[in-house]
Design a protein around this motif. Structure first.
Motif, PDB file in Angstrom:
ATOM      1  N   ALA A 183       1.016  -1.173   0.058  1.00  0.00           N
ATOM      2  CA  ALA A 183       0.076   0.161  -0.131  1.00  0.00           C
ATOM      3  C   ALA A 183       0.892   1.253   0.085  1.00  0.00           C
ATOM      4  N   PRO A 184       1.294   1.703  -0.933  1.00  0.00           N
ATOM      5  CA  PRO A 184       2.077   3.041  -1.210  1.00  0.00           C
ATOM      6  C   PRO A 184       1.293   4.246  -1.103  1.00  0.00           C
ATOM      7  N   ALA A 185       1.797   5.482  -0.638  1.00  0.00           N
ATOM      8  CA  ALA A 185       1.109   6.503  -0.492  1.00  0.00           C
ATOM      9  C   ALA A 185       1.395   7.156  -1.817  1.00  0.00           C
ATOM     10  N   VAL A 186       1.961   8.126  -2.045  1.00  0.00           N
ATOM     11  CA  VAL A 186       2.193   8.888  -3.261  1.00  0.00           C
ATOM     12  C   VAL A 186       3.573   8.462  -3.804  1.00  0.00           C
ATOM     13  N   ILE A 187       3.701   7.813  -4.923  1.00  0.00           N
ATOM     14  CA  ILE A 187       5.106   7.277  -5.553  1.00  0.00           C
ATOM     15  C   ILE A 187       5.178   8.055  -6.879  1.00  0.00           C
ATOM     16  N   ASP A 205       0.257  16.002   1.354  1.00  0.00           N
ATOM     17  CA  ASP A 205       0.207  16.985   2.528  1.00  0.00           C
ATOM     18  C   ASP A 205      -0.167  15.934   3.745  1.00  0.00           C
ATOM     19  N   LYS A 206      -0.621  14.782   3.420  1.00  0.00           N
ATOM     20  CA  LYS A 206      -0.912  13.701   4.391  1.00  0.00           C
ATOM     21  C   LYS A 206       0.013  12.990   4.901  1.00  0.00           C
ATOM     22  N   ILE A 207       1.130  13.182   4.268  1.00  0.00           N
ATOM     23  CA  ILE A 207       2.495  12.111   4.475  1.00  0.00           C
ATOM     24  C   ILE A 207       3.374  13.028   5.592  1.00  0.00           C
ATOM     25  N   PRO A 208       3.467  12.287   6.608  1.00  0.00           N
ATOM     26  CA  PRO A 208       4.462  12.973   7.709  1.00  0.00           C
ATOM     27  C   PRO A 208       5.926  13.441   7.147  1.00  0.00           C
ATOM     28  N   GLY A 213       7.243   9.045  -2.364  1.00  0.00           N
ATOM     29  CA  GLY A 213       8.252   7.779  -2.139  1.00  0.00           C
ATOM     30  C   GLY A 213       8.886   7.568  -3.916  1.00  0.00           C
ATOM     31  N   THR A 214      10.109   6.887  -3.797  1.00  0.00           N
ATOM     32  CA  THR A 214      10.662   6.683  -4.959  1.00  0.00           C
ATOM     33  C   THR A 214      10.276   5.292  -5.545  1.00  0.00           C
ATOM     34  N   ASP A 239       3.096  -1.546   4.601  1.00  0.00           N
ATOM     35  CA  ASP A 239       2.954  -0.027   4.473  1.00  0.00           C
ATOM     36  C   ASP A 239       4.055   0.288   3.491  1.00  0.00           C
ATOM     37  N   LEU A 240       3.833   1.480   2.742  1.00  0.00           N
ATOM     38  CA  LEU A 240       5.001   2.219   2.103  1.00  0.00           C
ATOM     39  C   LEU A 240       4.492   3.664   1.835  1.00  0.00           C
ATOM     40  N   SER A 241       4.339   4.245   3.132  1.00  0.00           N
ATOM     41  CA  SER A 241       3.468   5.607   3.022  1.00  0.00           C
ATOM     42  C   SER A 241       4.341   6.685   3.842  1.00  0.00           C
ATOM     43  N   GLY A 242       5.513   6.611   4.399  1.00  0.00           N
ATOM     44  CA  GLY A 242       6.074   7.735   4.616  1.00  0.00           C
ATOM     45  C   GLY A 242       5.513   8.094   5.855  1.00  0.00           C
ATOM     46  N   GLY A 243       4.877   7.147   6.793  1.00  0.00           N
ATOM     47  CA  GLY A 243       4.404   7.436   8.241  1.00  0.00           C
ATOM     48  C   GLY A 243       2.892   7.688   8.006  1.00  0.00           C
TER      49      GLY A 243
END
Length: 247
Positions: A183-187, A205-208, A213-214, A239-243
């Motif tokens: 489940a990535p956030a924005v890649i 903006d929701k990513i801590p 992500g790359t 999780d792959l969401s930067g927190g």
């Protein structure tokens, strides 16, 4: 190191974005790979240097018969399938509230994002069962966990992917086959680049960590999930969401 030497992988959406980067990573680590994408010319553009390990298949993954034929082509070439990674995906129309969503667009997004993953897993599972081994990875999204406003079709399709992952993980838990999701956030992918800037800003903006992500980060995690070493985790959404993910 050749972590995937002698293994055979099938990757959808291999002509661009995450599918392309994962495919190159597995090829570099010794895997034979069936490369599936509707954009066959894109596949031929990106995969021309290692034909002994590559089977390029132009396929509409929303057509169950074409998917079955594509899987049979990979089997005919390499003799087995150890890994399936479903990377194909579209966002559909975004920045629309639920009462404005086109039923036609919703069906299209569900067909590409969810039904294709069902078709591919349905096609490969009998071969994995015969080998008592398999690794399936469905690429979902943080939107499937939390829902992104303005993205009903995409969020619902990715939630369906997560639900299917939980079911399949339980169904095949005693067979040597694991089924997990990512489940990535924005890649940083072409798919994200094509989205409206306001929609990307809303998600970022929701990513801590306050960044995207790359592709390399996503490919590294995907490679671990489908590796032999990852043998005691199934039915799980990584999780792959930067927190951003909290569960």
């Amino acid at each position: 190191m050749l972590h995937f030497k002698s293994q055979v992988a099938v990757i959808t959406g291999a002509a661009s974005g995450l599918g392309l980067v994962i495919a190159h990573k597995l090829l570099n680590e010794g895997a034979n790979v069936g490369l599936l994408d509707m954009n066959e010319s894109g596949l031929l553009e990106h995969f021309v240097g290692n034909q002994e390990q590559e089977e390029v298949v132009g396929v509409d993954v929303t057509d169950e018969m074409q998917v079955q034929q594509a899987v049979e082509k990979v089997i005919a070439r390499f003799g087995k399938i150890d890994i399936l990674i479903n990377c194909v995906g579209i966002t559909g129309i975004t920045q629309v509230k639920s009462h404005e969503v086109s039923s036609e667009n919703l069906r299209k997004v569900m067909d590409v994002n969810f039904m294709s993953a069902f078709y591919t897993s349905k096609a490969v599972l009998p071969y994995m069962l015969a080998s008592n081994y398999g690794r399936i990875l469905h690429v979902a999204s943080i939107a499937g966990k939390e829902g992104n406003a303005g993205m009903l079709a995409y969020s619902a399709s990715k939630a369906a992917i997560i639900g299917m992952t939980k079911v399949q993980g339980k169904e095949y838990a005693e067979t040597g086959i694991t089924v997990n999701a990512l489940a990535p956030a924005v890649i940083q992918t072409p798919l994200v680049a094509a989205m409206p800037e306001a929609q990307v800003r809303y998600m970022t903006d929701k990513i801590p960590m306050k960044r995207c992500g790359t592709l390399e980060e996503a490919a590294n995690m995907a490679a671990f999930i489908v590796s032999p070493e990852n043998s005691f985790t199934t039915g799980f959404t990584f999780d792959l969401s930067g927190g951003r993910a909290t569960y």
